[in-house]
Design a protein around this motif. Structure first.
Motif, PDB file in Angstrom:
ATOM      1  N   SER A  41      41.784  44.453  49.595  1.00 38.98           N
ATOM      2  CA  SER A  41      40.655  44.682  50.506  1.00 38.98           C
ATOM      3  C   SER A  41      39.395  45.105  49.767  1.00 38.98           C
ATOM      4  CB  SER A  41      41.021  45.744  51.548  1.00 38.98           C
ATOM      5  OG  SER A  41      41.134  47.009  50.926  1.00 38.98           O
ATOM      6  N   CYS A  42      39.459  45.248  48.465  1.00 36.19           N
ATOM      7  CA  CYS A  42      38.285  45.629  47.661  1.00 36.19           C
ATOM      8  C   CYS A  42      37.435  44.402  47.378  1.00 36.19           C
ATOM      9  CB  CYS A  42      38.720  46.290  46.356  1.00 36.19           C
ATOM     10  SG  CYS A  42      39.466  47.895  46.589  1.00 36.19           S
ATOM     11  N   THR A  43      36.655  44.002  48.368  1.00 32.20           N
ATOM     12  CA  THR A  43      35.821  42.810  48.213  1.00 32.20           C
ATOM     13  C   THR A  43      34.335  43.129  48.200  1.00 32.20           C
ATOM     14  OG1 THR A  43      35.873  42.448  50.593  1.00 32.20           O
ATOM     15  CG2 THR A  43      37.528  41.286  49.256  1.00 32.20           C
ATOM     16  N   GLY A  44      33.964  44.371  48.480  1.00 28.44           N
ATOM     17  CA  GLY A  44      32.553  44.743  48.463  1.00 28.44           C
ATOM     18  C   GLY A  44      32.027  44.824  47.033  1.00 28.44           C
ATOM     19  N   THR A  45      30.782  44.444  46.832  1.00 29.07           N
ATOM     20  CA  THR A  45      30.168  44.511  45.505  1.00 29.07           C
ATOM     21  C   THR A  45      28.910  45.355  45.571  1.00 29.07           C
ATOM     22  OG1 THR A  45      28.871  42.503  45.854  1.00 29.07           O
ATOM     23  CG2 THR A  45      31.047  42.239  44.848  1.00 29.07           C
TER      24      THR A  45
END
Length: 140
Positions: free
Chosen positions: A67-71
């Motif tokens: 779920s770590c897709t934010g940049t």
């Protein structure tokens, strides 16, 4: 005797054709050189913009690694991306973000490069793709 001299020496029209062909070759090579200079200029400009934008890292605090897709664009003081996995009560908490290289100790896993702290390895960067395309154009 006059016919012999005319066959020995090239006529005026033949000299003119040779000059025209030379001029066409010069113009063609000049056009190719101009194109190559423009291509190199675009590549240098693109590289400068990619460096000026700074480091990009994945950022999150989650129990699900996928779920770590934010940049985020890292501030100038940070020069690494990091991943930290902490186990609390049989649950793994994953934290990702930007970090300074001095803080990359212990359980903190650091890496260099844009989006290098992802769960899934990222493909080659846009710069690498453009560079390979430019090199292919040179040799094809």
């Amino acid at each position: 005797m006059r016919t012999m001299m005319s066959s020995k020496y090239p006529s005026f029209s033949m000299k003119k054709e040779v000059k025209v062909k030379r001029a066409e070759r010069k113009r063609s090579s000049f056009t190719q050189l101009t194109f190559m200079m423009k291509l190199y200029g675009v590549l240098v400009l693109f590289l400068a913009f990619s460096v000026a934008l700074g480091l990009r890292c994945y950022t999150c605090a989650s129990t699900e690694p996928k779920s770590c897709t934010g940049t985020t664009d890292c501030p100038e003081i940070f020069d690494r991306c990091f991943s930290l996995k902490v186990e609390v009560l049989n649950t793994a908490l994953i934290t990702k973000g930007c970090q300074h290289n001095a803080a990359c100790v212990g359980p903190i896993s650091c890496c260099e490069g844009n989006l290098c702290n992802g769960a899934v390895p990222t493909g080659p960067g846009v710069i690498l793709l453009l560079l390979s395309s430019a090199l292919m154009m040179l040799f094809i």
